[in-house]
Design a protein around this motif. Sequence first.
Motif, PDB file in Angstrom:
ATOM      1  N   ALA A   1       1.159  -1.530  -3.669  1.00  0.00           N
ATOM      2  CA  ALA A   1       1.473  -1.356  -2.246  1.00  0.00           C
ATOM      3  C   ALA A   1       1.447  -2.686  -1.515  1.00  0.00           C
ATOM      4  O   ALA A   1       2.326  -2.988  -0.694  1.00  0.00           O
ATOM      5  CB  ALA A   1       0.475  -0.379  -1.610  1.00  0.00           C
ATOM      6  N   GLU A   2       0.460  -3.505  -1.840  1.00  0.00           N
ATOM      7  CA  GLU A   2       0.372  -4.819  -1.201  1.00  0.00           C
ATOM      8  C   GLU A   2       1.554  -5.698  -1.605  1.00  0.00           C
ATOM      9  O   GLU A   2       2.136  -6.410  -0.769  1.00  0.00           O
ATOM     10  CB  GLU A   2      -0.941  -5.490  -1.600  1.00  0.00           C
ATOM     11  CG  GLU A   2      -1.150  -6.846  -0.936  1.00  0.00           C
ATOM     12  CD  GLU A   2      -2.494  -7.448  -1.308  1.00  0.00           C
ATOM     13  OE1 GLU A   2      -2.738  -8.620  -0.926  1.00  0.00           O
ATOM     14  OE2 GLU A   2      -3.295  -6.776  -1.979  1.00  0.00           O
TER      15      GLU A   2
ATOM     16  N   PHE B   1       6.801  -8.136  -0.354  1.00  0.00           N
ATOM     17  CA  PHE B   1       8.223  -8.278  -0.677  1.00  0.00           C
ATOM     18  C   PHE B   1       9.083  -7.997   0.554  1.00  0.00           C
ATOM     19  O   PHE B   1      10.008  -8.759   0.873  1.00  0.00           O
ATOM     20  CB  PHE B   1       8.597  -7.313  -1.798  1.00  0.00           C
ATOM     21  CG  PHE B   1      10.065  -7.290  -2.099  1.00  0.00           C
ATOM     22  CD1 PHE B   1      10.614  -8.148  -3.034  1.00  0.00           C
ATOM     23  CD2 PHE B   1      10.915  -6.405  -1.445  1.00  0.00           C
ATOM     24  CE1 PHE B   1      11.978  -8.138  -3.317  1.00  0.00           C
ATOM     25  CE2 PHE B   1      12.276  -6.385  -1.714  1.00  0.00           C
ATOM     26  CZ  PHE B   1      12.807  -7.258  -2.650  1.00  0.00           C
ATOM     27  N   LEU B   2       8.783  -6.909   1.246  1.00  0.00           N
ATOM     28  CA  LEU B   2       9.580  -6.538   2.412  1.00  0.00           C
ATOM     29  C   LEU B   2       9.436  -7.572   3.533  1.00  0.00           C
ATOM     30  O   LEU B   2      10.382  -7.792   4.290  1.00  0.00           O
ATOM     31  CB  LEU B   2       9.154  -5.154   2.907  1.00  0.00           C
ATOM     32  CG  LEU B   2       9.529  -3.999   1.967  1.00  0.00           C
ATOM     33  CD1 LEU B   2       8.808  -2.719   2.371  1.00  0.00           C
ATOM     34  CD2 LEU B   2      11.032  -3.781   1.964  1.00  0.00           C
ATOM     35  N   GLY B   3       8.281  -8.211   3.600  1.00  0.00           N
ATOM     36  CA  GLY B   3       8.115  -9.259   4.596  1.00  0.00           C
ATOM     37  C   GLY B   3       8.866 -10.532   4.242  1.00  0.00           C
ATOM     38  O   GLY B   3       9.378 -11.225   5.124  1.00  0.00           O
ATOM     39  N   SER B   4       8.963 -10.821   2.936  1.00  0.00           N
ATOM     40  CA  SER B   4       9.613 -12.055   2.495  1.00  0.00           C
ATOM     41  C   SER B   4      11.117 -11.901   2.307  1.00  0.00           C
ATOM     42  O   SER B   4      11.872 -12.861   2.488  1.00  0.00           O
ATOM     43  CB  SER B   4       8.987 -12.531   1.176  1.00  0.00           C
ATOM     44  OG  SER B   4       7.615 -12.799   1.329  1.00  0.00           O
TER      45      SER B   4
ATOM     46  N   GLN C   1      10.982  -0.269  -0.244  1.00  0.00           N
ATOM     47  CA  GLN C   1      10.410   0.569   0.807  1.00  0.00           C
ATOM     48  C   GLN C   1       9.998   1.926   0.249  1.00  0.00           C
ATOM     49  O   GLN C   1       8.916   2.442   0.562  1.00  0.00           O
ATOM     50  CB  GLN C   1      11.426   0.757   1.929  1.00  0.00           C
ATOM     51  CG  GLN C   1      10.914   1.564   3.109  1.00  0.00           C
ATOM     52  CD  GLN C   1       9.784   0.870   3.841  1.00  0.00           C
ATOM     53  OE1 GLN C   1       9.928  -0.261   4.295  1.00  0.00           O
ATOM     54  NE2 GLN C   1       8.639   1.544   3.952  1.00  0.00           N
ATOM     55  N   TYR C   2      10.839   2.487  -0.614  1.00  0.00           N
ATOM     56  CA  TYR C   2      10.507   3.783  -1.214  1.00  0.00           C
ATOM     57  C   TYR C   2       9.258   3.668  -2.091  1.00  0.00           C
ATOM     58  O   TYR C   2       8.350   4.501  -2.014  1.00  0.00           O
ATOM     59  CB  TYR C   2      11.672   4.300  -2.049  1.00  0.00           C
ATOM     60  CG  TYR C   2      11.318   5.549  -2.819  1.00  0.00           C
ATOM     61  CD1 TYR C   2      11.346   6.794  -2.210  1.00  0.00           C
ATOM     62  CD2 TYR C   2      10.915   5.475  -4.152  1.00  0.00           C
ATOM     63  CE1 TYR C   2      10.986   7.939  -2.904  1.00  0.00           C
ATOM     64  CE2 TYR C   2      10.552   6.617  -4.859  1.00  0.00           C
ATOM     65  CZ  TYR C   2      10.591   7.845  -4.228  1.00  0.00           C
ATOM     66  OH  TYR C   2      10.228   8.974  -4.915  1.00  0.00           O
ATOM     67  N   TRP C   3       9.205   2.633  -2.937  1.00  0.00           N
ATOM     68  CA  TRP C   3       8.068   2.516  -3.855  1.00  0.00           C
ATOM     69  C   TRP C   3       6.781   2.175  -3.122  1.00  0.00           C
ATOM     70  O   TRP C   3       5.691   2.517  -3.601  1.00  0.00           O
ATOM     71  CB  TRP C   3       8.372   1.482  -4.934  1.00  0.00           C
ATOM     72  CG  TRP C   3       9.443   1.919  -5.883  1.00  0.00           C
ATOM     73  CD1 TRP C   3      10.646   1.318  -6.109  1.00  0.00           C
ATOM     74  CD2 TRP C   3       9.418   3.082  -6.726  1.00  0.00           C
ATOM     75  NE1 TRP C   3      11.375   2.035  -7.028  1.00  0.00           N
ATOM     76  CE2 TRP C   3      10.643   3.113  -7.431  1.00  0.00           C
ATOM     77  CE3 TRP C   3       8.488   4.088  -6.959  1.00  0.00           C
ATOM     78  CZ2 TRP C   3      10.953   4.108  -8.348  1.00  0.00           C
ATOM     79  CZ3 TRP C   3       8.794   5.094  -7.871  1.00  0.00           C
ATOM     80  CH2 TRP C   3      10.008   5.093  -8.556  1.00  0.00           C
ATOM     81  N   LEU C   4       6.893   1.554  -1.973  1.00  0.00           N
ATOM     82  CA  LEU C   4       5.703   1.348  -1.152  1.00  0.00           C
ATOM     83  C   LEU C   4       5.135   2.703  -0.733  1.00  0.00           C
ATOM     84  O   LEU C   4       3.922   2.942  -0.823  1.00  0.00           O
ATOM     85  CB  LEU C   4       6.057   0.509   0.083  1.00  0.00           C
ATOM     86  CG  LEU C   4       4.975   0.399   1.167  1.00  0.00           C
ATOM     87  CD1 LEU C   4       3.697  -0.186   0.597  1.00  0.00           C
ATOM     88  CD2 LEU C   4       5.481  -0.446   2.340  1.00  0.00           C
ATOM     89  N   GLY C   5       6.019   3.584  -0.259  1.00  0.00           N
ATOM     90  CA  GLY C   5       5.570   4.924   0.093  1.00  0.00           C
ATOM     91  C   GLY C   5       5.025   5.668  -1.113  1.00  0.00           C
ATOM     92  O   GLY C   5       4.014   6.389  -1.010  1.00  0.00           O
ATOM     93  N   GLU C   6       5.663   5.492  -2.269  1.00  0.00           N
ATOM     94  CA  GLU C   6       5.225   6.182  -3.474  1.00  0.00           C
ATOM     95  C   GLU C   6       3.829   5.730  -3.891  1.00  0.00           C
ATOM     96  O   GLU C   6       2.996   6.555  -4.301  1.00  0.00           O
ATOM     97  CB  GLU C   6       6.213   5.906  -4.611  1.00  0.00           C
ATOM     98  CG  GLU C   6       5.936   6.672  -5.881  1.00  0.00           C
ATOM     99  CD  GLU C   6       6.210   8.154  -5.764  1.00  0.00           C
ATOM    100  OE1 GLU C   6       5.686   8.931  -6.581  1.00  0.00           O
ATOM    101  OE2 GLU C   6       6.947   8.551  -4.835  1.00  0.00           O
ATOM    102  N   ALA C   7       3.565   4.431  -3.811  1.00  0.00           N
ATOM    103  CA  ALA C   7       2.242   3.930  -4.176  1.00  0.00           C
ATOM    104  C   ALA C   7       1.165   4.556  -3.288  1.00  0.00           C
ATOM    105  O   ALA C   7       0.089   4.939  -3.766  1.00  0.00           O
ATOM    106  CB  ALA C   7       2.208   2.401  -4.056  1.00  0.00           C
TER     107      ALA C   7
END
Length: 245
Positions: A140-141, A146-149, A160-166
């Motif tokens: 998640a971190e 990644f999304l910030g960079s 974004q999807y895998w962040l939610g999945e984590a």
Amino acid sequence: MVAGAAVLLNACVTSAPQEDPVALKLAELDNRLEVLERVVENQSLLELANQVQAMQAEIRALRGQVETLAFEAESGRKRQRDLYLDVDRRLSELEANRMATGRTGGQGGVPDLPVPLVTDSEAYEAAFAELKERRYSEAAEAFTDFLGSYPDSDLAGNAQYWLGEAMYVMQNFAGALPEFQKVTTAYPDSRKVPDALLKIGYCHYELKNWDAAKAAFQKAVSDYPDTTAAGLAAQRLERMKREGR
């Protein structure tokens, strides 16, 4: 005359055994057999000695191969350690230089921009590797970083999807819900939108938001009917119906 014949016969009967032709022949055959046995025995011992020598040579050869493989393995491990230390040193130097230039504002009054140490694909793969290893908090971190960079990366929708999945796997349903919702709003053309809708429904279900859950499942079924997500959404709608939700 009779007496003379008797004397001759008695002489033949009482003659020494070594003068008997049959006994002499048997003795000769016995000697020859003994010689042959010694020859055969010596040949067997010679063959056995040759076999022992051959086995010893093979053992020495195998020992040499084992020592060679052990040396190569140790050399490989040493090269890997050296490579890791070199990469770590170079990354540390880059990070230190970036922090130093950031504090000084760069040369000529122009602030230096952060220089990515990896490409977006490499950063995405690194984050996804954390997810595959079930290190969900780290994943998640990593996806957040990644999304910030790389906000404009072609992989941003997936990230974004895998962040939610984590977060969902860690049962942080309240935190996962807005991350899945961002997939549908910020990345409407992403192929992960059907899966995000399904997970939005799941999050609402776990949070006991029954109407919102049904709305998400129904949207997945109606807007993406030929997807796996639509099939799973339909199953959950049937379950909710049986539960009286």
